[in-house]
Design a protein around this motif. Structure first.
Motif, short mmCIF file in Angstrom:
data_model
loop_
_atom_site.label_atom_id
_atom_site.label_comp_id
_atom_site.label_asym_id
_atom_site.label_seq_id
_atom_site.Cartn_x
_atom_site.Cartn_y
_atom_site.Cartn_z
N VAL A 144 -1.40 4.76 -6.20
CA VAL A 144 -3.34 4.50 -5.40
C VAL A 144 -3.67 4.18 -4.17
N ALA A 145 -4.53 4.78 -2.80
CA ALA A 145 -4.01 4.05 -1.90
C ALA A 145 -5.94 4.69 -2.04
N GLN A 146 -6.26 3.61 -0.77
CA GLN A 146 -7.72 4.09 0.13
C GLN A 146 -7.26 5.44 0.96
N GLN A 147 -8.26 6.46 1.50
CA GLN A 147 -8.91 6.41 2.32
C GLN A 147 -8.40 6.42 3.53
N LEU A 148 -7.71 7.21 4.37
CA LEU A 148 -8.01 6.67 5.98
C LEU A 148 -9.17 6.91 6.43
N VAL A 149 -9.88 6.73 7.80
CA VAL A 149 -10.47 7.33 8.05
C VAL A 149 -10.16 7.78 9.20
N LYS A 150 -11.04 9.24 8.88
CA LYS A 150 -10.80 10.23 9.41
C LYS A 150 -11.48 10.15 10.75
N SER A 151 -10.98 10.64 12.16
CA SER A 151 -11.43 10.96 13.36
C SER A 151 -12.25 11.89 13.82
N ILE A 189 -6.79 20.08 -7.13
CA ILE A 189 -6.68 18.23 -7.09
C ILE A 189 -8.31 17.78 -7.74
N GLY A 190 -7.53 16.86 -8.73
CA GLY A 190 -7.69 16.50 -9.64
C GLY A 190 -9.32 15.14 -9.34
N ARG A 191 -10.74 15.46 -9.83
CA ARG A 191 -11.93 15.03 -9.17
C ARG A 191 -11.60 14.04 -10.66
N ILE A 192 -11.60 12.91 -11.04
CA ILE A 192 -11.93 11.45 -12.05
C ILE A 192 -13.14 11.04 -12.10
N THR A 193 -14.22 11.03 -12.72
CA THR A 193 -15.05 10.43 -12.78
C THR A 193 -16.13 10.71 -10.96
N ASN A 194 -16.29 9.75 -10.04
CA ASN A 194 -16.40 9.27 -9.06
C ASN A 194 -15.67 8.74 -8.16
N TYR A 195 -14.14 8.57 -9.26
CA TYR A 195 -13.10 6.67 -8.59
C TYR A 195 -11.98 7.66 -7.77
N CYS A 196 -11.75 8.38 -8.69
CA CYS A 196 -10.50 9.14 -7.25
C CYS A 196 -10.19 10.33 -7.38
N PHE A 197 -9.30 10.78 -6.45
CA PHE A 197 -8.71 12.05 -6.35
C PHE A 197 -7.56 12.54 -7.12
N ARG A 198 -6.98 12.93 -7.97
CA ARG A 198 -5.76 13.79 -8.18
C ARG A 198 -4.90 14.69 -7.85
N MET A 199 -3.72 13.78 -6.33
CA MET A 199 -3.39 15.11 -6.11
C MET A 199 -1.68 14.54 -6.05
N LEU A 222 -7.26 8.03 -4.05
CA LEU A 222 -6.67 8.59 -4.36
C LEU A 222 -5.42 8.04 -4.53
N LEU A 223 -4.97 9.40 -5.95
CA LEU A 223 -3.76 8.86 -6.74
C LEU A 223 -2.71 9.77 -7.20
N THR A 224 -1.55 9.53 -6.48
CA THR A 224 -0.80 10.24 -7.18
C THR A 224 0.58 9.94 -8.38
N LEU A 225 0.52 11.14 -8.95
CA LEU A 225 1.65 11.07 -10.11
C LEU A 225 2.42 11.08 -9.07
N ASN A 226 3.68 10.94 -9.87
CA ASN A 226 5.03 11.67 -8.37
C ASN A 226 6.72 10.82 -9.32
N LYS A 227 7.59 11.04 -8.80
CA LYS A 227 8.85 10.24 -8.78
C LYS A 227 9.66 9.56 -7.90
N LYS A 228 8.95 9.44 -7.09
CA LYS A 228 9.55 8.53 -6.13
C LYS A 228 8.59 7.29 -6.62
N PRO A 229 9.72 6.25 -6.42
CA PRO A 229 9.69 4.54 -6.71
C PRO A 229 8.43 4.22 -6.07
N ASN A 230 8.77 4.98 -3.91
CA ASN A 230 8.02 3.76 -3.33
C ASN A 230 7.13 5.18 -2.44
N VAL A 231 5.51 5.20 -2.03
CA VAL A 231 5.44 6.29 -0.78
C VAL A 231 4.44 5.36 -0.09
#
Length: 260
Positions: A144-151, A189-199, A222-231
């Motif tokens: 999980v991560a917060q979205q970065l501010v977009k210029s 891109i999944g939208r889960i309630t108003n909480y996160c984007f799943r990607m 932002l939520l990502t389910l993946n095979k990498k232990p570190n993102v």
């Protein structure tokens, strides 16, 4: 216990499913799942009535609802998506009865495997599945991560292919799936309630996609389910295991099932 009846889940018991599902998911992880959606019970009701490939079975004793199991049927695989028992009804063998009924009702000679997902830290469930004959097949890391501010000077190019249908589904159930097209490709891109984007983790490097999600809802995580232990830029919050059992050979386990 004698007298316990397993049968298709009654529509009237769909309201109990979200709270029951919550008992098997860590408190901080639950908001990352569709089960946290405010109208998930309505989704269960409609799934039952639509006679879809997702099947819900309930356990009952003298009309009292004890627990449920959710199965998803595929051509060559039977997937146990959920099984949960009411807190005061555990220890009666209800889980075993639900599991056995699901297999005997849904398994076909064409299916090659049984599968399920379980959280790594749910040791009780993992031990039970191992006794049934399941083995770990794959590992998925949840980040999980917060979205970065977009210029504001950046030009973001994207198109939401199914916005109207996705918004309608989201309003009805509280979760949905967006299809977004950028110059680099298509993304679900999944939208889960108003909480996160799943990607998918691959979308993180697509600046147009990241900009699109920020424009659509900058407050979602932002939520990502993946095979990498570190993102990079993401925090790992939990790990889930895909467990499988082959149906092509005789096996033991609690019930000693054998493919016919």
């Amino acid at each position: 216990m004698k007298g316990i009846q397993i049968k298709p889940l009654l529509v009237s018991d769909a309201d109990s499913i979200p709270a029951l599902t919550k008992t098997g998911v860590r408190r901080d992880v639950f908001p990352l799942t569709i089960y946290s959606s405010p109208n998930y019970n309505l989704f269960v009701q409609n799934t039952i009535l639509d006679n879809s490939d997702t099947k819900f079975f309930g356990a009952y004793l003298e009309g009292r609802f004890l627990g449920f199991a959710e199965w998803r049927t595929h051509k060559d695989e039977l997937f146990l998506n959920n099984i949960a028992i009411q807190e005061g009804e555990k220890g009666l063998g209800v889980g075993g009865l639900l599991y056995k009924y699901g297999l005997s009702t849904l398994k076909t000679p064409y299916m090659k495997a049984l599968a399920l997902d379980v959280f790594h830290d749910n040791k009780g469930a993992r031990s039970w599945y191992e006794k049934l004959g399941y083995k770990v097949h794959d590992i998925t890391y949840w980040h999980v991560a917060q979205q970065l501010v977009k210029s504001t000077s950046e030009n973001v190019t994207y198109q939401v292919i199914n916005r109207e249908q996705a918004d309608e589904h989201h309003q009805k159930y509280g979760f949905s799936m967006l299809t977004i097209q950028t110059k680099q490709g298509h993304y679900s891109i999944g939208r889960i309630t108003n909480y996160c984007f799943r990607m998918d983790v691959k979308g993180i490097v697509d600046q147009d996609l990241m900009g699109a999600l920020y424009e659509l809802d900058k407050n979602r995580k932002l939520l990502t389910l993946n095979k990498k232990p570190n993102v990079e830029g993401f925090k790992q919050v939990c790990t889930s295991l895909r467990m499988k059992m082959s149906l092509t050979h005789q096996r033991g386990g609690i019930y000693g099932y054998q493919n016919t």
